[in-house]
Design a protein around this motif. Sequence first.
Motif, PDB file in Angstrom:
ATOM      1  N   PHE A   1       0.819  -1.206   0.000  1.00 55.93           N
ATOM      2  CA  PHE A   1       0.000   0.000   0.000  1.00 55.93           C
ATOM      3  C   PHE A   1       0.857   1.263   0.000  1.00 55.93           C
ATOM      4  O   PHE A   1       0.470   2.281  -0.580  1.00 55.93           O
ATOM      5  CB  PHE A   1      -0.923   0.006   1.218  1.00 55.93           C
ATOM      6  CG  PHE A   1      -2.158  -0.842   1.067  1.00 55.93           C
ATOM      7  CD1 PHE A   1      -2.425  -1.513  -0.119  1.00 55.93           C
ATOM      8  CD2 PHE A   1      -3.064  -0.964   2.103  1.00 55.93           C
ATOM      9  CE1 PHE A   1      -3.563  -2.289  -0.267  1.00 55.93           C
ATOM     10  CE2 PHE A   1      -4.217  -1.729   1.965  1.00 55.93           C
ATOM     11  CZ  PHE A   1      -4.460  -2.402   0.781  1.00 55.93           C
ATOM     12  N   ALA A   2       2.011   1.204   0.622  1.00 60.97           N
ATOM     13  CA  ALA A   2       2.896   2.375   0.674  1.00 60.97           C
ATOM     14  C   ALA A   2       3.418   2.751  -0.702  1.00 60.97           C
ATOM     15  O   ALA A   2       3.792   3.897  -0.951  1.00 60.97           O
ATOM     16  CB  ALA A   2       4.069   2.108   1.615  1.00 60.97           C
ATOM     17  N   GLN A   3       3.428   1.784  -1.617  1.00 60.18           N
ATOM     18  CA  GLN A   3       3.943   2.025  -2.960  1.00 60.18           C
ATOM     19  C   GLN A   3       2.844   2.382  -3.957  1.00 60.18           C
ATOM     20  O   GLN A   3       3.074   2.417  -5.159  1.00 60.18           O
ATOM     21  CB  GLN A   3       4.695   0.783  -3.438  1.00 60.18           C
ATOM     22  CG  GLN A   3       5.907   0.465  -2.565  1.00 60.18           C
ATOM     23  CD  GLN A   3       6.625  -0.788  -3.032  1.00 60.18           C
ATOM     24  OE1 GLN A   3       7.127  -0.839  -4.146  1.00 60.18           O
ATOM     25  NE2 GLN A   3       6.666  -1.802  -2.189  1.00 60.18           N
ATOM     26  N   GLY A   4       1.651   2.678  -3.440  1.00 60.60           N
ATOM     27  CA  GLY A   4       0.592   3.143  -4.321  1.00 60.60           C
ATOM     28  C   GLY A   4      -0.466   2.128  -4.670  1.00 60.60           C
ATOM     29  O   GLY A   4      -1.429   2.452  -5.362  1.00 60.60           O
ATOM     30  N   VAL A   5      -0.303   0.865  -4.218  1.00 61.70           N
ATOM     31  CA  VAL A   5      -1.364  -0.121  -4.424  1.00 61.70           C
ATOM     32  C   VAL A   5      -2.562   0.319  -3.582  1.00 61.70           C
ATOM     33  O   VAL A   5      -2.412   0.597  -2.392  1.00 61.70           O
ATOM     34  CB  VAL A   5      -0.906  -1.533  -3.997  1.00 61.70           C
ATOM     35  CG1 VAL A   5      -2.075  -2.517  -4.062  1.00 61.70           C
ATOM     36  CG2 VAL A   5       0.235  -1.997  -4.891  1.00 61.70           C
ATOM     37  N   HIS A   6      -3.736   0.421  -4.180  1.00 60.43           N
ATOM     38  CA  HIS A   6      -4.886   1.003  -3.495  1.00 60.43           C
ATOM     39  C   HIS A   6      -5.766  -0.011  -2.785  1.00 60.43           C
ATOM     40  O   HIS A   6      -6.480   0.343  -1.846  1.00 60.43           O
ATOM     41  CB  HIS A   6      -5.745   1.782  -4.489  1.00 60.43           C
ATOM     42  CG  HIS A   6      -5.059   2.983  -5.047  1.00 60.43           C
ATOM     43  ND1 HIS A   6      -4.614   3.047  -6.345  1.00 60.43           N
ATOM     44  CD2 HIS A   6      -4.717   4.155  -4.471  1.00 60.43           C
ATOM     45  CE1 HIS A   6      -4.037   4.226  -6.553  1.00 60.43           C
ATOM     46  NE2 HIS A   6      -4.086   4.907  -5.437  1.00 60.43           N
ATOM     47  N   ARG A   7      -5.722  -1.264  -3.237  1.00 56.10           N
ATOM     48  CA  ARG A   7      -6.641  -2.243  -2.676  1.00 56.10           C
ATOM     49  C   ARG A   7      -6.036  -3.644  -2.764  1.00 56.10           C
ATOM     50  O   ARG A   7      -5.140  -3.897  -3.588  1.00 56.10           O
ATOM     51  CB  ARG A   7      -7.979  -2.212  -3.429  1.00 56.10           C
ATOM     52  CG  ARG A   7      -7.844  -2.578  -4.880  1.00 56.10           C
ATOM     53  CD  ARG A   7      -8.978  -2.133  -5.733  1.00 56.10           C
ATOM     54  NE  ARG A   7      -9.028  -0.697  -5.900  1.00 56.10           N
ATOM     55  CZ  ARG A   7      -8.247  -0.012  -6.736  1.00 56.10           C
ATOM     56  NH1 ARG A   7      -7.317  -0.642  -7.439  1.00 56.10           N
ATOM     57  NH2 ARG A   7      -8.358   1.283  -6.856  1.00 56.10           N
ATOM     58  N   ALA A   8      -6.533  -4.562  -1.940  1.00 52.07           N
ATOM     59  CA  ALA A   8      -6.059  -5.947  -1.967  1.00 52.07           C
ATOM     60  C   ALA A   8      -7.200  -6.856  -1.540  1.00 52.07           C
ATOM     61  O   ALA A   8      -8.152  -6.427  -0.872  1.00 52.07           O
ATOM     62  CB  ALA A   8      -4.864  -6.122  -1.043  1.00 52.07           C
ATOM     63  N   LEU A   9      -7.090  -8.117  -1.930  1.00 53.39           N
ATOM     64  CA  LEU A   9      -8.096  -9.115  -1.600  1.00 53.39           C
ATOM     65  C   LEU A   9      -7.652  -9.880  -0.355  1.00 53.39           C
ATOM     66  O   LEU A   9      -6.480 -10.219  -0.221  1.00 53.39           O
ATOM     67  CB  LEU A   9      -8.263 -10.079  -2.778  1.00 53.39           C
ATOM     68  CG  LEU A   9      -9.474 -11.006  -2.784  1.00 53.39           C
ATOM     69  CD1 LEU A   9     -10.764 -10.198  -2.895  1.00 53.39           C
ATOM     70  CD2 LEU A   9      -9.366 -11.981  -3.948  1.00 53.39           C
ATOM     71  N   VAL A  10      -8.595 -10.122   0.542  1.00 54.71           N
ATOM     72  CA  VAL A  10      -8.291 -10.876   1.763  1.00 54.71           C
ATOM     73  C   VAL A  10      -9.078 -12.171   1.763  1.00 54.71           C
ATOM     74  O   VAL A  10     -10.307 -12.168   1.615  1.00 54.71           O
ATOM     75  CB  VAL A  10      -8.653 -10.056   3.027  1.00 54.71           C
ATOM     76  CG1 VAL A  10      -8.412 -10.894   4.281  1.00 54.71           C
ATOM     77  CG2 VAL A  10      -7.831  -8.781   3.089  1.00 54.71           C
ATOM     78  N   SER A  11      -8.356 -13.289   1.910  1.00 56.43           N
ATOM     79  CA  SER A  11      -9.027 -14.581   2.036  1.00 56.43           C
ATOM     80  C   SER A  11      -9.277 -14.829   3.520  1.00 56.43           C
ATOM     81  O   SER A  11      -8.397 -14.609   4.360  1.00 56.43           O
ATOM     82  CB  SER A  11      -8.157 -15.706   1.456  1.00 56.43           C
ATOM     83  OG  SER A  11      -6.900 -15.772   2.115  1.00 56.43           O
ATOM     84  N   ARG A  12     -10.482 -15.245   3.847  1.00 52.19           N
ATOM     85  CA  ARG A  12     -10.876 -15.415   5.241  1.00 52.19           C
ATOM     86  C   ARG A  12     -11.261 -16.862   5.511  1.00 52.19           C
ATOM     87  O   ARG A  12     -11.795 -17.548   4.635  1.00 52.19           O
ATOM     88  CB  ARG A  12     -12.033 -14.471   5.586  1.00 52.19           C
ATOM     89  CG  ARG A  12     -11.693 -13.004   5.323  1.00 52.19           C
ATOM     90  CD  ARG A  12     -12.817 -12.078   5.743  1.00 52.19           C
ATOM     91  NE  ARG A  12     -12.534 -10.687   5.387  1.00 52.19           N
ATOM     92  CZ  ARG A  12     -11.787  -9.849   6.096  1.00 52.19           C
ATOM     93  NH1 ARG A  12     -11.239 -10.276   7.227  1.00 52.19           N
ATOM     94  NH2 ARG A  12     -11.585  -8.607   5.692  1.00 52.19           N
TER      95      ARG A  12
END
Length: 340
Positions: A138-149
């Motif tokens: 996220f610090a490098q500009g990635v805005h979103r991510a998928l979380v497996s639960r």
Amino acid sequence: MQATSKLETFLKDAKVSDLKSKVEIFPIDSAATVCDTLKELASKKILSMPVLDKKKNKYIGIVSISDIVIATVFNPAFSKLASGTKAIDKLVREDFKKIIEKSVLKNPVSDLVGMTEEGKNLWVFDEKESLIKVSEYFAQGVHRALVSRSKGNPSFISQTDLVRFIGKKVRESKDAVVTSFLKNSLSKLGYTRKGKRVIAVKTTETALAGFRRLLQWQSFRDWNLAALPIVDKDGKIVGNLSESDLREMNTEARLLDLLFVVPIFLKTYYGEMRKPVTVTGETSFLDALDKLLDENVHRIWIVDNDSKPIGVFSLSDVISQFTAFAWSHESKMENLFSHM
């Protein structure tokens, strides 16, 4: 300014599951058209969605407003119209509409996967993983991510979710190093450039020209700029042009509206040009963080005494201070500033 070792380990005991966001996933079929995708983004009021290859039952990437805008404003059909108003004035809007429908909107959305670096990958994290790992992306500009639960469906987490968590934790912290850091001004931390101003878009320029200027920076993997300040004839900031302003793009209106000057383009959607969220170079890191969250924005503009933009402070900047991220975008960021 580099993050201190104390801040780098601030999130070491936190897990991805500590981010409570459970944003539902709305995939789009890889065979869907760009036009279909725009309508889905607008109806769901979201800025991105994973692209699913139904034949292989596999996600092949993620498509966002950024990808669609880049495919549009850097389309050869636009290139001849990107500067000045003479060519635009001579253009018949119906002809323009036909060009865009044929060269952009009718293409399969799968063609846009990988248009930006973020879109090439669908970042997936297990809910038990350390939050530090997510923070580095996220610090490098990635805005979103998928979380497996372990229970329930996977969901998206965003930069905003992480920054809200950081904001809560720093307020609870009794650590002297952390509380001292939070008092530092944005100028001291290097978020302004002495003798320089931020590259901006003028109120007399078209939205097309503004987005082309903005999105040229998407080629940098480690500096994902998503907005530009709008300035008047005196160089004072009067607004903000961002990718999210194209959320409601559609065949009949939004694409054609790119030919309007920026203020009119924004008024066609919001009814008025919204006031920019600003701070000064003397604003503390904590106060700037609070303002980001209170205003629910992705960035705030740093202005001088004349209301002229001299820097920007974003969600990525907040997150960077709590990771070992080496600020590799620093040299490229210099290109976003011009000499006064």
